[in-house]
Design a protein around this motif. Structure first.
Motif, PDB file in Angstrom:
ATOM      1  N   LEU A 205       0.781  -1.266   0.028  1.00  0.00           N
ATOM      2  CA  LEU A 205       0.194   0.080  -0.029  1.00  0.00           C
ATOM      3  C   LEU A 205       0.814   1.197  -0.020  1.00  0.00           C
ATOM      4  O   LEU A 205       0.906   2.094   0.766  1.00  0.00           O
ATOM      5  CB  LEU A 205      -0.948  -0.051   1.367  1.00  0.00           C
ATOM      6  CG  LEU A 205      -1.989  -0.916   0.961  1.00  0.00           C
ATOM      7  CD1 LEU A 205      -2.776  -1.283   2.510  1.00  0.00           C
ATOM      8  CD2 LEU A 205      -3.312  -0.343  -0.011  1.00  0.00           C
TER       9      LEU A 205
ATOM     10  N   ARG B  35      -1.109  10.422   2.586  1.00  0.00           N
ATOM     11  CA  ARG B  35      -0.476   9.241   2.842  1.00  0.00           C
ATOM     12  C   ARG B  35       0.804   9.449   3.215  1.00  0.00           C
ATOM     13  O   ARG B  35       1.408   8.653   4.308  1.00  0.00           O
ATOM     14  CB  ARG B  35      -0.426   8.345   1.534  1.00  0.00           C
ATOM     15  CG  ARG B  35       0.086   6.919   1.747  1.00  0.00           C
ATOM     16  CD  ARG B  35      -0.825   6.043   2.767  1.00  0.00           C
ATOM     17  NE  ARG B  35      -0.171   4.554   2.815  1.00  0.00           N
ATOM     18  CZ  ARG B  35       0.784   4.554   3.853  1.00  0.00           C
ATOM     19  NH1 ARG B  35       0.897   5.522   4.736  1.00  0.00           N
ATOM     20  NH2 ARG B  35       1.119   3.352   3.928  1.00  0.00           N
TER      21      ARG B  35
ATOM     22  N   ASN C 234      -5.566   4.618  -0.751  1.00  0.00           N
ATOM     23  CA  ASN C 234      -4.306   5.312  -0.236  1.00  0.00           C
ATOM     24  C   ASN C 234      -5.050   6.259   1.034  1.00  0.00           C
ATOM     25  O   ASN C 234      -4.348   6.386   2.018  1.00  0.00           O
ATOM     26  CB  ASN C 234      -3.757   6.315  -1.151  1.00  0.00           C
ATOM     27  CG  ASN C 234      -2.425   5.471  -1.811  1.00  0.00           C
ATOM     28  OD1 ASN C 234      -1.547   5.561  -1.352  1.00  0.00           O
ATOM     29  ND2 ASN C 234      -2.918   4.613  -2.896  1.00  0.00           N
TER      30      ASN C 234
ATOM     31  N   ALA D 198      -5.485   3.772   3.795  1.00  0.00           N
ATOM     32  CA  ALA D 198      -4.047   3.727   4.380  1.00  0.00           C
ATOM     33  C   ALA D 198      -3.785   4.673   5.465  1.00  0.00           C
ATOM     34  O   ALA D 198      -3.304   4.361   6.361  1.00  0.00           O
ATOM     35  CB  ALA D 198      -3.151   3.429   3.351  1.00  0.00           C
TER      36      ALA D 198
ATOM     37  N   ASN E  96      -5.711   4.778   8.503  1.00  0.00           N
ATOM     38  CA  ASN E  96      -5.274   3.619   9.345  1.00  0.00           C
ATOM     39  C   ASN E  96      -4.083   4.045  10.100  1.00  0.00           C
ATOM     40  O   ASN E  96      -3.835   3.760  11.292  1.00  0.00           O
ATOM     41  CB  ASN E  96      -5.124   2.229   8.416  1.00  0.00           C
ATOM     42  CG  ASN E  96      -4.626   1.137   9.349  1.00  0.00           C
ATOM     43  OD1 ASN E  96      -5.466   0.855  10.429  1.00  0.00           O
ATOM     44  ND2 ASN E  96      -3.510   0.185   9.107  1.00  0.00           N
ATOM     45  N   ASP E  97      -3.380   4.544   9.274  1.00  0.00           N
ATOM     46  CA  ASP E  97      -1.857   5.234  10.134  1.00  0.00           C
ATOM     47  C   ASP E  97      -2.230   6.082  11.321  1.00  0.00           C
ATOM     48  O   ASP E  97      -1.527   6.481  12.220  1.00  0.00           O
ATOM     49  CB  ASP E  97      -0.899   5.874   9.088  1.00  0.00           C
ATOM     50  CG  ASP E  97      -0.095   4.846   8.323  1.00  0.00           C
ATOM     51  OD1 ASP E  97       0.104   3.434   8.828  1.00  0.00           O
ATOM     52  OD2 ASP E  97       0.371   4.962   7.264  1.00  0.00           O
TER      53      ASP E  97
ATOM     54  N   ALA F 165     -11.349   4.583   8.246  1.00  0.00           N
ATOM     55  CA  ALA F 165     -10.587   3.592   6.954  1.00  0.00           C
ATOM     56  C   ALA F 165     -11.386   2.510   6.251  1.00  0.00           C
ATOM     57  O   ALA F 165     -11.582   2.414   5.304  1.00  0.00           O
ATOM     58  CB  ALA F 165      -9.188   2.953   7.677  1.00  0.00           C
TER      59      ALA F 165
ATOM     60  N   GLN G   6      -5.214  -4.814  -2.804  1.00  0.00           N
ATOM     61  CA  GLN G   6      -4.515  -4.225  -1.549  1.00  0.00           C
ATOM     62  C   GLN G   6      -5.481  -3.645  -0.577  1.00  0.00           C
ATOM     63  O   GLN G   6      -5.146  -3.892   0.557  1.00  0.00           O
ATOM     64  CB  GLN G   6      -3.659  -2.987  -2.365  1.00  0.00           C
ATOM     65  CG  GLN G   6      -2.472  -3.463  -3.066  1.00  0.00           C
ATOM     66  CD  GLN G   6      -1.622  -2.211  -3.524  1.00  0.00           C
ATOM     67  OE1 GLN G   6      -2.271  -1.049  -3.764  1.00  0.00           O
ATOM     68  NE2 GLN G   6      -0.519  -2.497  -3.815  1.00  0.00           N
TER      69      GLN G   6
ATOM     70  N   LEU H  56      -5.731  -4.798   3.260  1.00  0.00           N
ATOM     71  CA  LEU H  56      -5.754  -3.908   4.199  1.00  0.00           C
ATOM     72  C   LEU H  56      -7.140  -3.975   5.256  1.00  0.00           C
ATOM     73  O   LEU H  56      -7.125  -4.010   6.635  1.00  0.00           O
ATOM     74  CB  LEU H  56      -5.725  -2.522   3.943  1.00  0.00           C
ATOM     75  CG  LEU H  56      -5.899  -1.195   4.717  1.00  0.00           C
ATOM     76  CD1 LEU H  56      -4.800  -1.250   5.953  1.00  0.00           C
ATOM     77  CD2 LEU H  56      -5.732   0.087   4.211  1.00  0.00           C
TER      78      LEU H  56
END
Length: 228
Positions: free
Chosen positions: A11, A142, A182, A185, A188-189, A196, A219, A223
């Motif tokens: 990702l 991202r 993206n 992702a 999620n971070d 997400a 992808q 995730l």
């Protein structure tokens, strides 16, 4: 794969930038079909630098463990494309993806730090060229989210900036599967799995138009299984 300042798995930034390229040649047809190595070869033979760059990047960007030679090829191709097309948003995003992938193989090192900053610089150039580009905005979101999650503010990652950029990117995402994946992702971070998941469900509800978009969705599915 070693942990890096800008940790990029499959990702990665490169997974953002490949959809939507016009299909007007054998090389772009092969890219759409997912035959990335063949697309690269054909594009190189015809002098189609942008398609060669995207194909080289796809070949390593959609694999969990990209090989070093493939990353070098993607980086060299992206550099040539930016030199030839300095005002192309796509060219700068391709180069950012290549820098990001190289950073992901460089561990916690000064080289990884420089490459991560180089990736950010290319994305910021893309945003400067088109402040409304959902792909560029999502890529920068991202970057900030990933950099902050792995290194705090050490290399400039900012969670507030990431959220603002993600909101802007979502507003213009339309049906761009790569943008949604993206952004998910990034969320999620930022420790926001609920948001997400919502974004990923949107990405997975769309019908992919080519192999590239199917790879994006793969992808996204990967995730989704990891969200807590």
């Amino acid at each position: 794969m070693k942990r890096s300042f800008l940790f990029l798995t499959a990702l990665s930034l490169s997974s953002l930038i490949l959809s939507g390229r016009a299909l007007a040649s054998p090389a772009t047809d092969e890219l759409s079909a997912g035959h990335y190595a063949r697309a690269y070869d054909l594009a190189q033979q015809s002098g189609d630098l942008p398609t060669a760059s995207s194909a080289a990047l796809a070949a390593v960007g959609f694999t969990p463990s990209p090989d070093s030679a493939g990353i070098d090829r993607a980086l060299k191709s992206a550099l040539a494309t930016v030199q030839a097309n300095p005002n192309s948003v796509q060219a700068h995003l391709d180069l950012a993806g290549a820098y990001g992938l190289r950073a992901s193989t460089s561990g916690l090192s000064p080289a990884a730090y420089r490459l991560a900053r180089d990736a950010r610089g290319e994305i910021e150039r893309a945003v400067a060229l088109d402040p409304h580009s959902a792909r560029a905005l999502a890529a920068l979101a991202r970057w900030h989210a990933g950099a902050y999650a792995r290194a705090g503010r050490l290399i400039g990652g900012n969670p507030d900036t990431a959220r603002q950029l993600a909101t802007q990117a979502l507003a213009g995402a339309a049906n761009d599967i790569g943008v949604y994946v993206n952004i998910a992702a990034a969320l999620n971070d930022l420790k926001d799995p609920r948001s997400a998941r919502t974004v990923l469900n949107r990405a997975l509800s769309l019908t992919p138009q080519n192999a590239v978009e199917r790879d994006y969705q793969a992808q996204g599915k990967a995730l989704l299984t990891k969200l807590k």
